[in-house]
Design an enzyme around this catalytic site. Structure first.
Site, mmCIF file in Angstrom:
data_model
loop_
_atom_site.group_PDB
_atom_site.id
_atom_site.type_symbol
_atom_site.label_atom_id
_atom_site.label_comp_id
_atom_site.label_asym_id
_atom_site.label_seq_id
_atom_site.Cartn_x
_atom_site.Cartn_y
_atom_site.Cartn_z
ATOM 1 N N LYS A 1 146.270 -20.806 21.831
ATOM 2 C CA LYS A 1 146.158 -21.197 23.242
ATOM 3 C C LYS A 1 146.867 -22.528 23.497
ATOM 4 O O LYS A 1 147.629 -22.666 24.446
ATOM 5 C CB LYS A 1 144.681 -21.330 23.626
ATOM 6 C CG LYS A 1 144.446 -22.014 24.969
ATOM 7 C CD LYS A 1 142.981 -22.123 25.299
ATOM 8 C CE LYS A 1 142.340 -23.451 25.035
ATOM 9 N NZ LYS A 1 142.740 -24.556 25.885
ATOM 10 N N CYS B 1 137.416 -27.569 31.260
ATOM 11 C CA CYS B 1 136.103 -27.740 30.599
ATOM 12 C C CYS B 1 135.477 -29.071 31.000
ATOM 13 O O CYS B 1 136.163 -30.078 31.109
ATOM 14 C CB CYS B 1 136.288 -27.753 29.084
ATOM 15 S SG CYS B 1 136.473 -26.148 28.359
HETATM 16 C C1 UD1 Z 1 144.198 -31.010 23.904
HETATM 17 C C2 UD1 Z 1 143.717 -29.597 23.702
HETATM 18 C C3 UD1 Z 1 142.210 -29.573 23.493
HETATM 19 C C4 UD1 Z 1 141.818 -30.503 22.360
HETATM 20 C C5 UD1 Z 1 142.406 -31.890 22.563
HETATM 21 C C6 UD1 Z 1 142.183 -32.810 21.369
HETATM 22 C C7 UD1 Z 1 145.302 -28.314 25.011
HETATM 23 C C8 UD1 Z 1 145.527 -27.425 26.176
HETATM 24 N N1 UD1 Z 1 144.050 -28.813 24.883
HETATM 25 O O1 UD1 Z 1 143.568 -31.500 25.089
HETATM 26 O O2 UD1 Z 1 141.830 -28.232 23.171
HETATM 27 O O3 UD1 Z 1 140.417 -30.592 22.308
HETATM 28 O O4 UD1 Z 1 143.840 -31.796 22.769
HETATM 29 O O5 UD1 Z 1 142.731 -32.258 20.224
HETATM 30 O O6 UD1 Z 1 146.178 -28.528 24.197
HETATM 31 N N2 UD1 Z 1 142.653 -39.289 27.336
HETATM 32 C C9 UD1 Z 1 142.663 -40.357 28.194
HETATM 33 N N3 UD1 Z 1 143.696 -40.468 29.074
HETATM 34 C C10 UD1 Z 1 144.709 -39.549 29.136
HETATM 35 C C11 UD1 Z 1 144.693 -38.463 28.249
HETATM 36 C C12 UD1 Z 1 143.648 -38.352 27.357
HETATM 37 O O7 UD1 Z 1 141.773 -41.199 28.166
HETATM 38 O O8 UD1 Z 1 145.613 -39.712 29.960
HETATM 39 C C13 UD1 Z 1 141.543 -39.137 26.375
HETATM 40 C C14 UD1 Z 1 140.714 -37.889 26.664
HETATM 41 O O9 UD1 Z 1 139.759 -38.124 27.658
HETATM 42 C C15 UD1 Z 1 140.102 -37.610 25.315
HETATM 43 C C16 UD1 Z 1 141.194 -38.047 24.343
HETATM 44 O O10 UD1 Z 1 142.048 -38.919 25.080
HETATM 45 O O11 UD1 Z 1 138.965 -38.402 25.134
HETATM 46 C C17 UD1 Z 1 142.003 -36.920 23.754
HETATM 47 O O12 UD1 Z 1 142.637 -36.204 24.783
HETATM 48 P P1 UD1 Z 1 144.005 -35.403 24.596
HETATM 49 O O13 UD1 Z 1 144.505 -35.539 23.195
HETATM 50 O O14 UD1 Z 1 144.903 -35.779 25.716
HETATM 51 O O15 UD1 Z 1 143.507 -33.917 24.788
HETATM 52 P P2 UD1 Z 1 144.105 -32.841 25.772
HETATM 53 O O16 UD1 Z 1 145.578 -32.846 25.748
HETATM 54 O O17 UD1 Z 1 143.396 -32.904 27.079
#
Ligand code: UD1
Length: 427
Positions: A22, A116
């Protein structure tokens, strides 16, 4: 409302081919916007999140055909630059379209995303990184606008190796003249898969899968064909299911390097693991053992997405396990649902103490989110008696008919469509 019914406590046995990841296919679908032509994406999983991406691409003007796991996307007629709330509300990762759309069309307006409820999930790093490339960002209460006009290649340092922000920078920079460098990039295997897709279309990207990625801009990308890697989170979900029921299952088409971060935990739980050519045989002869400490972390740490399924399996372990969630601030909601099966868990938002019990009993439970949903299904598989799992739309976001995959391995599990009776009150 549909639900899943499980008559638990049956060992799993047999062999199963893993479907495509996914978390790879979603950014790859966004990346098709950069290719003015046809992209053939093989091993694309049938997931509701993929359906949302197709709706987004169709809305923008692309043609998408999905036949037998192959998605053909033609973006040559894309003209629109907006993604409305009805679509982004269904899937938080729609934010990954921001960089691709602004890069390919010159501008993008994306409504603020849904997905989610596993924490605040801000997008500040995405916006900060795109600004560092010179994209002009305007944020209102309900949408974010991104303009390419003054964008140029640059060095971008992420304050945290965010998966989505890394993907957005890659997508926003492949067509920018000059060299972009991403420091502190996410190293998840899905980043490498996205880069492999783009390179197959003519992009120049080095270092994907490491903390420093360089992108040398090209003028255009051409039509391509790419096979999505298999889903490592599905692999750990099925391994957790074998752990709770006992049994002997062969996972086929597995990407072994990408599952390495979970193998140590399953070994400590008592799994017999035998790897082959793109296969992994997982055997649990007795109840799993508790694991002293599992801490989620960015790749190659233990994945946050595997935390909930593994917690479910540890509910019947011999001994106590400690699980610490380090990535999302609200990803323990499933712990409360697991209590319905008789599990003994003490948890807050970050830590769970799982006191293993000899057995669980059947229960009615709710999917709190995608992976939390998988966790309650796993608890139902390991429980004596009948379980009914509600809010299963969460599960369909990331698993291709999970109940059919488990039934093929001998589980007594089925989906009951649109039944109004037997449905307990929602909380
Ligand atoms: C992706 C995955 C998800 C997985 C996550 C961590 C997809 C579609 N989803 O989510 O399944 O659980 O990686 O491996 O690929 N954060 C911020 N600011 C931002 C971006 C992120 O504070 O601009 C924080 C988030 O709130 C979270 C952490 O960083 O606490 C990790 O997020 P991130 O690695 O960005 O996860 P996703 O890309 O959303």
């Amino acid at each position: 409302m549909s639900y899943i019914e499980i008559h638990g406590n049956k060992p799993l046995d047999g062999s199963i081919k893993l479907h495509g990841a996914k978390n790879s296919v979603l950014p790859i679908l966004a990346a098709t916007l950069l290719v003015k032509g046809e992209c053939v994406i093989k091993n694309a999983p049938h997931l509701s999140d993929v359906g949302v991406c197709i709706e987004i691409l169709n809305h923008l003007g692309a043609d998408c055909t999905f036949i037998d796991g192959t998605l053909i996307v033609n973006t040559k007629n894309v003209t629109r630059t907006d993604i409305p709330k009805e679509l982004t509300a269904k899937m938080r990762s729609s934010i990954v379209f921001l960089g691709a759309l602004a890069a390919s069309q010159g501008r993008a307006q994306v409504s603020l995303p849904g997905g989610c409820r596993i924490g605040e999930r801000p997008i500040d790093m995405h916006l900060c990184a795109l600004s560092a490339l010179g994209y002009e960002i305007k944020v209102s209460e309900s949408y974010v606008k991104c303009l390419r006009q003054n964008a140029r290649a640059n060095a971008v340092t992420l304050s945290f190796p965010s998966v989505g922000a890394t993907e957005n920078v890659i997508l926003a920079s492949v067509l920018l003249k000059g060299r972009t460098t991403i420091c502190n990039a996410a190293r998840e295997p899905e980043i490498k898969d996205l880069a492999d897709f783009l390179v197959s279309a003519g992009a120049i990207i080095h270092g994907a899968g490491s903390s420093v990625i360089t992108i040398d801009g090209v003028n255009s990308l051409h039509s391509t064909e790419h096979k999505v890697i298999s889903d490592r989170i599905l692999a750990s979900t099925l391994m957790s299911a074998v752990a709770i029921t006992g049994g002997d299952v062969l996972l086929r088409e597995i990407d072994l390097p990408s599952v390495r971060p979970v193998l140590g935990v399953f070994k400590r739980m008592g799994a017999e693991l035998v790897s082959g050519n793109k296969t992994l045989r997982v055997k649990f002869k007795t109840r799993p053992r508790g694991v002293e400490l599992i801490k989620t972390n960015v790749y190659p740490g233990f994945p946050t997405d595997s935390q909930a399924p593994v917690m479910a399996a540890l509910c019947i372990a011999k001994g106590t396990s400690v699980i610490v969630e380090n990535i999302f601030e609200n990803r323990m909601m499933h712990a409360k649902e697991l209590l319905r099966f008789g599990a003994d868990i003490v948890s807050d938002n970050k830590t769970a103490l799982v006191y293993g019990k000899p057995e669980l009993h059947g229960a009615d439970a709710y999917c709190t989110d995608l992976r939390g949903g998988a966790a309650v299904v796993i608890a139902g598989l390991g429980a004596k008696g009948v379980s009914r799992i509600y809010n299963i739309n969460h599960i369909d976001r990331g698993y291709e008919k999970l109940e059919n995959q488990l039934a093929a391995l001998g589980a007594d599990i089925r989906r009951i469509e649109n039944e109004k009776e037997n449905q307990p009150k929602t909380e």
